[in-house]
Design a protein around this motif. Sequence first.
Motif, mmCIF file in Angstrom:
data_model
loop_
_atom_site.group_PDB
_atom_site.id
_atom_site.type_symbol
_atom_site.label_atom_id
_atom_site.label_comp_id
_atom_site.label_asym_id
_atom_site.label_seq_id
_atom_site.Cartn_x
_atom_site.Cartn_y
_atom_site.Cartn_z
ATOM 1 N N UNK A 75 23.787 43.669 39.690
ATOM 2 C CA UNK A 75 24.796 44.558 40.267
ATOM 3 C C UNK A 75 25.277 44.047 41.620
ATOM 4 N N UNK A 76 24.824 42.847 41.998
ATOM 5 C CA UNK A 76 25.213 42.252 43.272
ATOM 6 C C UNK A 76 25.827 40.876 43.040
ATOM 7 N N UNK A 77 26.648 40.437 43.985
ATOM 8 C CA UNK A 77 27.200 39.089 43.934
ATOM 9 C C UNK A 77 26.106 38.087 44.257
ATOM 10 N N UNK A 78 26.166 36.921 43.605
ATOM 11 C CA UNK A 78 25.211 35.848 43.875
ATOM 12 C C UNK A 78 25.947 34.514 43.886
ATOM 13 N N UNK A 79 25.333 33.544 44.566
ATOM 14 C CA UNK A 79 25.782 32.155 44.491
ATOM 15 C C UNK A 79 24.606 31.332 44.005
ATOM 16 N N UNK A 80 24.911 30.305 43.237
ATOM 17 C CA UNK A 80 23.889 29.416 42.712
ATOM 18 C C UNK A 80 24.336 27.993 43.019
ATOM 19 N N UNK A 81 23.546 27.276 43.787
ATOM 20 C CA UNK A 81 23.904 25.916 44.145
ATOM 21 C C UNK A 81 25.243 25.821 44.857
ATOM 22 N N UNK A 83 27.757 27.672 44.306
ATOM 23 C CA UNK A 83 28.804 28.117 43.392
ATOM 24 C C UNK A 83 28.726 29.623 43.234
ATOM 25 N N UNK A 84 29.845 30.307 43.487
ATOM 26 C CA UNK A 84 29.876 31.758 43.304
ATOM 27 C C UNK A 84 29.892 32.086 41.816
ATOM 28 N N UNK A 85 29.064 33.020 41.417
ATOM 29 C CA UNK A 85 29.039 33.470 40.017
ATOM 30 C C UNK A 85 30.019 34.637 39.869
ATOM 31 N N UNK A 86 30.270 35.026 38.654
ATOM 32 C CA UNK A 86 31.280 36.060 38.412
ATOM 33 C C UNK A 86 30.895 37.388 39.070
ATOM 34 N N UNK A 87 31.897 38.179 39.334
ATOM 35 C CA UNK A 87 31.719 39.510 39.915
ATOM 36 C C UNK A 87 30.849 40.325 38.949
ATOM 37 N N UNK A 88 29.798 40.987 39.450
ATOM 38 C CA UNK A 88 28.910 41.737 38.559
ATOM 39 C C UNK A 88 29.611 42.838 37.760
ATOM 40 N N UNK A 89 30.714 43.350 38.262
ATOM 41 C CA UNK A 89 31.459 44.386 37.541
ATOM 42 C C UNK A 89 31.985 43.835 36.211
ATOM 43 N N UNK A 90 32.221 42.515 36.145
ATOM 44 C CA UNK A 90 32.781 41.897 34.941
ATOM 45 C C UNK A 90 31.738 41.534 33.884
ATOM 46 N N UNK A 91 30.473 41.500 34.270
ATOM 47 C CA UNK A 91 29.420 41.027 33.362
ATOM 48 C C UNK A 91 29.394 41.779 32.028
#
Length: 149
Positions: A75-81, A83-91
């Motif tokens: 339910x939160x925004x994250x970055x990996x390496x 790189x921003x991952x998709x908005x949690x609202x869209x999951x």
Amino acid sequence: MSAFNPKFKQLGSLQEVAQAINEPHDEDLTVQTAEMIEMYTKEPYSFIEWDLRRIHSMIGSWLLWDVAQVGCYRTRNVTVGGRACCDPVLIPDMVPHLFPIEETPEGAADFYKQFQIIHPFMDGNGRVGGIIYASVVFNAIKEWWGPCQ
């Protein structure tokens, strides 16, 4: 920001695949991962969204994650390496589009890449994706392949 382009390699055994997925975790987790992949490769299997949550729940119970996060989309925004991952609202809308997985090595790689871009869970996405990738490839061509770290 560079494009996410995961690499895969052929491995000699189920044990090597489980080790690659769990690097650098302990032997118990590697054994449990191997058992899970074996469960999905005893006969052809078509993954569905429910399997993501089931696999994540099992991994979470092994790693003693917060029970409120196990099997639940983030339910939160994250970055990996970086790189921003998709908005949690869209999951919840994006994940169902990962299925059905084309049951070829290319289809498994495409699933893995898209799954990692979405990054639906707070933790464990590499393990969940790796288990599904290895299972789909083995069911398609009877060879053990896993993600490169």
